[in-house]
Design a protein around this motif. Structure first.
Motif, PDB file in Angstrom:
ATOM      1  N   SER A  16       0.823  -1.208   0.000  1.00  0.00           N
ATOM      2  CA  SER A  16       0.000   0.000   0.000  1.00  0.00           C
ATOM      3  C   SER A  16       0.857   1.259   0.000  1.00  0.00           C
ATOM      4  N   ILE A  17       1.972   1.245   0.705  1.00  0.00           N
ATOM      5  CA  ILE A  17       2.907   2.377   0.674  1.00  0.00           C
ATOM      6  C   ILE A  17       3.471   2.534  -0.734  1.00  0.00           C
ATOM      7  N   SER A 114       7.409  16.147  -5.956  1.00  0.00           N
ATOM      8  CA  SER A 114       8.685  15.476  -6.211  1.00  0.00           C
ATOM      9  C   SER A 114       8.628  14.098  -5.555  1.00  0.00           C
ATOM     10  N   PRO A 115       9.481  13.165  -5.970  1.00  0.00           N
ATOM     11  CA  PRO A 115       9.467  11.843  -5.334  1.00  0.00           C
ATOM     12  C   PRO A 115       9.633  11.897  -3.810  1.00  0.00           C
ATOM     13  N   LEU A 116      10.511  12.772  -3.311  1.00  0.00           N
ATOM     14  CA  LEU A 116      10.699  12.878  -1.863  1.00  0.00           C
ATOM     15  C   LEU A 116       9.457  13.444  -1.189  1.00  0.00           C
ATOM     16  N   GLU A 117       8.873  14.490  -1.764  1.00  0.00           N
ATOM     17  CA  GLU A 117       7.653  15.071  -1.201  1.00  0.00           C
ATOM     18  C   GLU A 117       6.536  14.037  -1.166  1.00  0.00           C
ATOM     19  N   ARG A 118       6.419  13.283  -2.236  1.00  0.00           N
ATOM     20  CA  ARG A 118       5.349  12.282  -2.319  1.00  0.00           C
ATOM     21  C   ARG A 118       5.530  11.203  -1.258  1.00  0.00           C
ATOM     22  N   ALA A 119       6.763  10.736  -1.095  1.00  0.00           N
ATOM     23  CA  ALA A 119       7.027   9.696  -0.098  1.00  0.00           C
ATOM     24  C   ALA A 119       6.739  10.199   1.312  1.00  0.00           C
ATOM     25  N   PRO A 132      10.762  10.772  12.955  1.00  0.00           N
ATOM     26  CA  PRO A 132      12.020  10.017  13.042  1.00  0.00           C
ATOM     27  C   PRO A 132      12.064   8.836  12.068  1.00  0.00           C
ATOM     28  N   GLU A 133      10.937   8.105  11.964  1.00  0.00           N
ATOM     29  CA  GLU A 133      10.879   6.972  11.028  1.00  0.00           C
ATOM     30  C   GLU A 133      10.948   7.456   9.584  1.00  0.00           C
ATOM     31  N   ILE A 134      10.257   8.555   9.288  1.00  0.00           N
ATOM     32  CA  ILE A 134      10.256   9.090   7.923  1.00  0.00           C
ATOM     33  C   ILE A 134      11.654   9.554   7.535  1.00  0.00           C
ATOM     34  N   ALA A 135      12.342  10.228   8.468  1.00  0.00           N
ATOM     35  CA  ALA A 135      13.700  10.701   8.197  1.00  0.00           C
ATOM     36  C   ALA A 135      14.622   9.538   7.853  1.00  0.00           C
TER      37      ALA A 135
END
Length: 320
Positions: A16-17, A114-119, A132-135
């Motif tokens: 799903s991610i 952008s790919p980073l923004e989307r993630a 913290p997990e996202i970083a």
């Protein structure tokens, strides 16, 4: 064995991610498989399998999306995500966020990021991961991830899709719509379509398309009413179902092969948009794919034959 069991338990979340970042079923499945291979090869067992695996699948999806961007910029016509008929990940506490983030409209909107923004947006606003997990997942500082989230929300807010909140009402309206479509009922269609409704298709240059789309209630109603008898006349099947957690349908030929998938945006008791995925490359996971060009030729030939018979009958009647 423990590792395999952990992975299978988390597989729905990982898919799903990846799907929300990529908009592609096949690419998301590949990303999940690559994640398993990396997990299997990791010499030590991570403290949190969920955090580790989510980070790995996110990094893989970001890399895939970066390379896919070039292909999408060269894509013929509008680009829509591959239709998803069922989301394997269920979370009752975030059901609304999960459903809205999976819609065709929302995924098309995420293409602006952008790919980073989307993630970051997917991990934070859809799945409620901590910074913290996202970083750790995207390889940026927490402060940078917070800024990425703010920018992503700003872009998304400008065009955030709104949907009918009541699922039962949406399904009932969609049922009426597909009934009116199959009957070629122009008046019935007009009643269900918003004044500024749009009907747009993604064929990728590989299937018949409605030109650049149809816009406005009159144009869309007449387009659908004209298409319906051609489609049903060759034994075409309309199979209402959920497409990306919203009302839609799979269109099949008489043999059950897939011709396309339609997704409906419904708000205020009316259909705001019809998005049709017709590119055969995006339909293989739904089932065996039909030759849409052959179906179109057959439909047009059958319609011309029917029209000719009607004209002949009228001519005979008038000569009597």
């Amino acid at each position: 064995m423990i590792r395999a069991e952990e992975f299978e338990r988390l597989r729905p979340l990982l898919f799903s991610i990846a799907y929300r970042i990529l908009g592609s079923v096949s690419e998301a499945e590949d990303a999940v498989q690559d994640t398993w291979l990396r997990y299997e090869a990791t010499p030590t067992r991570p403290t949190s399998a969920k955090s580790f695996l989510s980070a790995v699948v996110t990094r893989i999806a970001i890399d895939v999306l970066r390379s896919a961007r070039v292909r999408r910029e060269e894509y013929v016509g509008p680009w829509f995500p591959e239709p998803l008929l069922s989301d394997p990940y269920q979370d009752p506490e975030r059901s609304a966020e999960l459903a809205d983030s999976l819609s065709m409209a929302a995924l098309v909107l995420l293409e602006r990021l952008s790919p980073l923004e989307r993630a970051v947006f997917v991990l934070r606003d859809v799945f409620a991961f901590g910074f913290p997990e996202i970083a750790s997942a995207v390889g940026r500082s927490e402060a940078a991830c917070r800024q990425l989230a703010v920018r992503a929300r700003r872009h998304v807010a400008a065009g955030r899709p709104r949907f009918e909140a009541d699922r039962t009402e949406r399904e009932e309206l969609a049922g009426r719509f597909f009934d009116a479509f199959k009957e070629g009922d122009v008046d019935g269609l007009r009643e269900l379509l918003a004044a500024d409704v749009q009907a747009v298709g993604d064929a990728g240059g590989k299937a018949p398309l409605w030109g650049r789309g149809a816009f406005g209630v009159e144009n869309v109603a007449r387009l659908l009413a004209a298409f319906a008898p051609r489609f049903t006349g060759i034994g075409g099947i309309v199979e209402p179902c959920e497409v990306n957690r919203h009302p839609g349908a799979i269109f099949r030929d008489r043999d059950g092969k897939v011709l396309g998938a339609w997704a409906l945006d419904i708000l205020d008791g009316q259909i705001q948009a019809i998005r049709a995925v017709l590119n055969p490359d995006k339909l293989g996971h739904v089932g065996p794919v039909a030759d849409a060009w052959a179906a179109l030729r057959e439909a047009n030939a059958a319609f011309r034959c029917h029209d000719h018979r009607r004209s002949t009958q009228w001519g005979r009647a008038e000569s009597r």
